[in-house]
Design a protein around this motif. Structure first.
Motif, PDB file in Angstrom:
ATOM      1  N   GLN A 102       0.830  -1.202   0.000  1.00 34.58           N
ATOM      2  CA  GLN A 102       0.000   0.000   0.000  1.00 34.58           C
ATOM      3  C   GLN A 102       0.870   1.260   0.000  1.00 34.58           C
ATOM      4  O   GLN A 102       0.590   2.230  -0.718  1.00 34.58           O
ATOM      5  N   GLN A 103       1.929   1.242   0.795  1.00 30.93           N
ATOM      6  CA  GLN A 103       2.833   2.390   0.842  1.00 30.93           C
ATOM      7  C   GLN A 103       3.515   2.608  -0.507  1.00 30.93           C
ATOM      8  O   GLN A 103       3.614   3.735  -1.000  1.00 30.93           O
ATOM      9  N   VAL A 104       4.000   1.526  -1.108  1.00 25.65           N
ATOM     10  CA  VAL A 104       4.673   1.644  -2.402  1.00 25.65           C
ATOM     11  C   VAL A 104       3.693   2.120  -3.471  1.00 25.65           C
ATOM     12  O   VAL A 104       4.051   2.896  -4.367  1.00 25.65           O
ATOM     13  N   SER A 105       2.448   1.675  -3.373  1.00 25.10           N
ATOM     14  CA  SER A 105       1.435   2.114  -4.327  1.00 25.10           C
ATOM     15  C   SER A 105       1.247   3.626  -4.280  1.00 25.10           C
ATOM     16  O   SER A 105       1.161   4.295  -5.323  1.00 25.10           O
ATOM     17  N   TYR A 106       1.213   4.187  -3.077  1.00 22.67           N
ATOM     18  CA  TYR A 106       1.074   5.638  -2.948  1.00 22.67           C
ATOM     19  C   TYR A 106       2.344   6.360  -3.395  1.00 22.67           C
ATOM     20  O   TYR A 106       2.278   7.471  -3.936  1.00 22.67           O
ATOM     21  N   MET A 107       3.499   5.754  -3.177  1.00 26.36           N
ATOM     22  CA  MET A 107       4.746   6.355  -3.656  1.00 26.36           C
ATOM     23  C   MET A 107       4.767   6.429  -5.182  1.00 26.36           C
ATOM     24  O   MET A 107       5.224   7.418  -5.770  1.00 26.36           O
ATOM     25  N   ILE A 108       4.265   5.374  -5.831  1.00 23.32           N
ATOM     26  CA  ILE A 108       4.196   5.386  -7.295  1.00 23.32           C
ATOM     27  C   ILE A 108       3.197   6.428  -7.774  1.00 23.32           C
ATOM     28  O   ILE A 108       3.439   7.142  -8.759  1.00 23.32           O
ATOM     29  N   LEU A 109       2.077   6.537  -7.066  1.00 25.51           N
ATOM     30  CA  LEU A 109       1.043   7.492  -7.464  1.00 25.51           C
ATOM     31  C   LEU A 109       1.541   8.928  -7.392  1.00 25.51           C
ATOM     32  O   LEU A 109       1.073   9.794  -8.136  1.00 25.51           O
ATOM     33  N   GLN A 110       2.499   9.200  -6.506  1.00 19.95           N
ATOM     34  CA  GLN A 110       3.079  10.539  -6.421  1.00 19.95           C
ATOM     35  C   GLN A 110       4.019  10.841  -7.582  1.00 19.95           C
ATOM     36  O   GLN A 110       4.336  12.000  -7.836  1.00 19.95           O
ATOM     37  N   ARG A 111       4.461   9.815  -8.302  1.00 18.69           N
ATOM     38  CA  ARG A 111       5.446  10.005  -9.368  1.00 18.69           C
ATOM     39  C   ARG A 111       4.865   9.881 -10.770  1.00 18.69           C
ATOM     40  O   ARG A 111       5.505  10.322 -11.732  1.00 18.69           O
ATOM     41  N   VAL A 112       3.703   9.247 -10.901  1.00 23.50           N
ATOM     42  CA  VAL A 112       3.116   9.046 -12.221  1.00 23.50           C
ATOM     43  C   VAL A 112       1.685   9.567 -12.219  1.00 23.50           C
ATOM     44  O   VAL A 112       1.133   9.933 -11.174  1.00 23.50           O
ATOM     45  N   SER A 113       1.084   9.576 -13.394  1.00 25.08           N
ATOM     46  CA  SER A 113      -0.300  10.025 -13.522  1.00 25.08           C
ATOM     47  C   SER A 113      -1.252   8.925 -13.055  1.00 25.08           C
ATOM     48  O   SER A 113      -0.886   7.745 -13.012  1.00 25.08           O
ATOM     49  N   PRO A 114      -2.497   9.274 -12.705  1.00 27.42           N
ATOM     50  CA  PRO A 114      -3.464   8.237 -12.298  1.00 27.42           C
ATOM     51  C   PRO A 114      -3.717   7.198 -13.380  1.00 27.42           C
ATOM     52  O   PRO A 114      -3.977   6.031 -13.069  1.00 27.42           O
ATOM     53  N   VAL A 115      -3.654   7.600 -14.652  1.00 24.51           N
ATOM     54  CA  VAL A 115      -3.869   6.638 -15.734  1.00 24.51           C
ATOM     55  C   VAL A 115      -2.740   5.606 -15.769  1.00 24.51           C
ATOM     56  O   VAL A 115      -2.977   4.402 -15.901  1.00 24.51           O
TER      57      VAL A 115
END
Length: 410
Positions: A341-354
């Motif tokens: 879950q933490q890594v998922s949010y870290m990725i979301l901060q770096r890429v677009s939602p799509v």
């Protein structure tokens, strides 16, 4: 009346032509008349025999000296020019190399994060399924996972690994409904994993886009485009085809996975509906940490009410369980749950939602394949076809989300 006359020529010994700065200094003057009464100067150039002014010619010797005096060396040699050009062209090359290096580092960083995201998700589903198979108490398991997450959050804040937030009352009010649906989403997922195969649970969870569109239409008034509606058809059809041919199918597991889709997408809709002021906003990791702590506080009394105190060595021994094995796998499952879950949010901060949605689709494929191989789940060709069609629909949905509707003209 007295007058005096001087005859000046460039050959006069006490005049140096190199020090003259005016070309008129090279002219020979015939006479200079000084009159005490008129006080005027009469400057007449030398005339030739015809009475015309003589041409203003300079002696060859003096001219050569003058040319040598006014000549100047070149500002820079050819060698200097070449070195200057080499230095000027080296600047954009170094800038381009640094840009390429930065882009490469960013790509590698994203690749590592996506790899950990998939890996933690695989291990979470495997360990979680093993625990729920011998310890069928999904509420207790969910509460223990939130408890382990809370311990990690407290350690993270206590050792200043991540800045501890200052939460206001308005923020807590806005986060409470998010924590509630987050708790229910994890609870329903564990209930489904305890009843059916991991691959089937994730096949049903592929219908998350359908619930996202439905809830956005009902609560936000967002009308989906024709392309989005078309992408939902293979999702629904693929899940239906996989459900009909699923060997481990039962209604409890099916509806639990459906309820998980509903609650997880409700969380996304609520995050848009319940907006926090910009000056009080927080990043995704901090928000998830607070939600984890609040979820544990909510689930703990629910566990005591519904299942009682069963996660104890005494109870496990009475039902014939290996206490050490269950505890170790429960801890690993909880750690992997919080980590992915933490890594998922870290990725979301770096890429677009799509892009994140596409990665989530790939993650689901990886989890399904890994669980089928690990648990040796029997899969028929029609079941595989249904799962593949559903996942292809999810990928298509993530792509058509980029298509923006044209603004209506008056």
């Amino acid at each position: 009346m007295q007058s005096s006359a001087f005859a000046l020529s460039p050959t006069t010994p006490f005049l140096n032509t190199r020090k003259l700065t005016n070309r008129s200094s090279y002219l020979r003057f015939y006479s200079i008349s000084l009159s005490s009464s008129k006080k005027s100067f009469d400057l007449n150039p030398i005339r030739d025999d015809s009475g015309l002014p003589a041409p203003r010619s300079l002696p060859f010797r003096s001219l050569s000296r003058f040319n040598s005096w006014i000549s100047s060396p070149p500002l820079a040699s050819d060698r200097g020019k070449k070195s200057f050009q080499a230095e000027a062209t080296s600047i954009p090359e170094s800038a381009g190399e640094s840009a390429k290096s930065s882009s490469l580092n960013r790509t590698l960083e994203l690749g590592v994060l996506f790899g950990f995201w998939f890996l933690f998700n695989i291990y979470f589903n495997i360990y979680n399924k093993q625990v729920l198979k011998v310890f069928p108490n999904p509420v207790t398991v969910s509460t223990f996972q939130f408890f382990m997450g809370t311990v990690l959050v407290i350690l993270m804040w206590g050792f200043n690994l991540y800045k501890r937030p200052k939460v206001s009352g308005s923020q807590l009010v806005a986060i409470i409904p998010l924590a509630l649906v987050h708790s229910l989403g994890n609870l329903f997922t564990n209930m489904s994993l305890g009843k059916v195969a991991v691959s089937f649970t994730h096949t049903i969870k592929a219908m998350e886009p359908f619930f996202s569109v439905l809830l956005s239409l009902l609560f936000l008034g967002e009308m989906p485009s024709i392309w989005i509606v078309a992408s939902l058809l293979p999702i629904v059809g693929g899940v239906a085809l996989a459900s009909i041919t699923e060997a481990s199918f039962n209604w409890a597991g099916f509806w639990s996975a459906m309820a998980s889709n509903l609650t997880n997408q409700s969380r996304n809709v609520l995050s848009k509906k319940v907006m926090v002021k910009k000056e009080e906003s927080m990043d995704n990791i901090t928000l998830f940490s607070i939600i984890t702590v609040m979820s544990f506080i909510m689930c703990f009394p629910l566990t005591l009410f519904m299942e009682g105190v069963k996660f104890t060595p005494a109870y496990m021994q009475t039902v014939g369980l290996n206490v050490k094995e269950v505890c170790v796998r429960s801890v690993l499952a909880a750690l992997c749950y919080h980590a992915y879950q933490q890594v998922s949010y870290m990725i979301l901060q770096r890429v677009s939602p799509v892009t994140h949605s596409v990665g989530n689709c790939v993650k689901r494929v990886v989890v399904i394949v890994a669980s089928v191989l690990f648990f040796r789940t029997p899969v028929s060709p029609i079941n595989s076809l249904g799962t593949g069609v559903a996942l292809a629909g999810v990928f298509l949905y993530s792509r058509v989300k980029r298509i923006k509707p044209k603004p209506k003209t008056a």
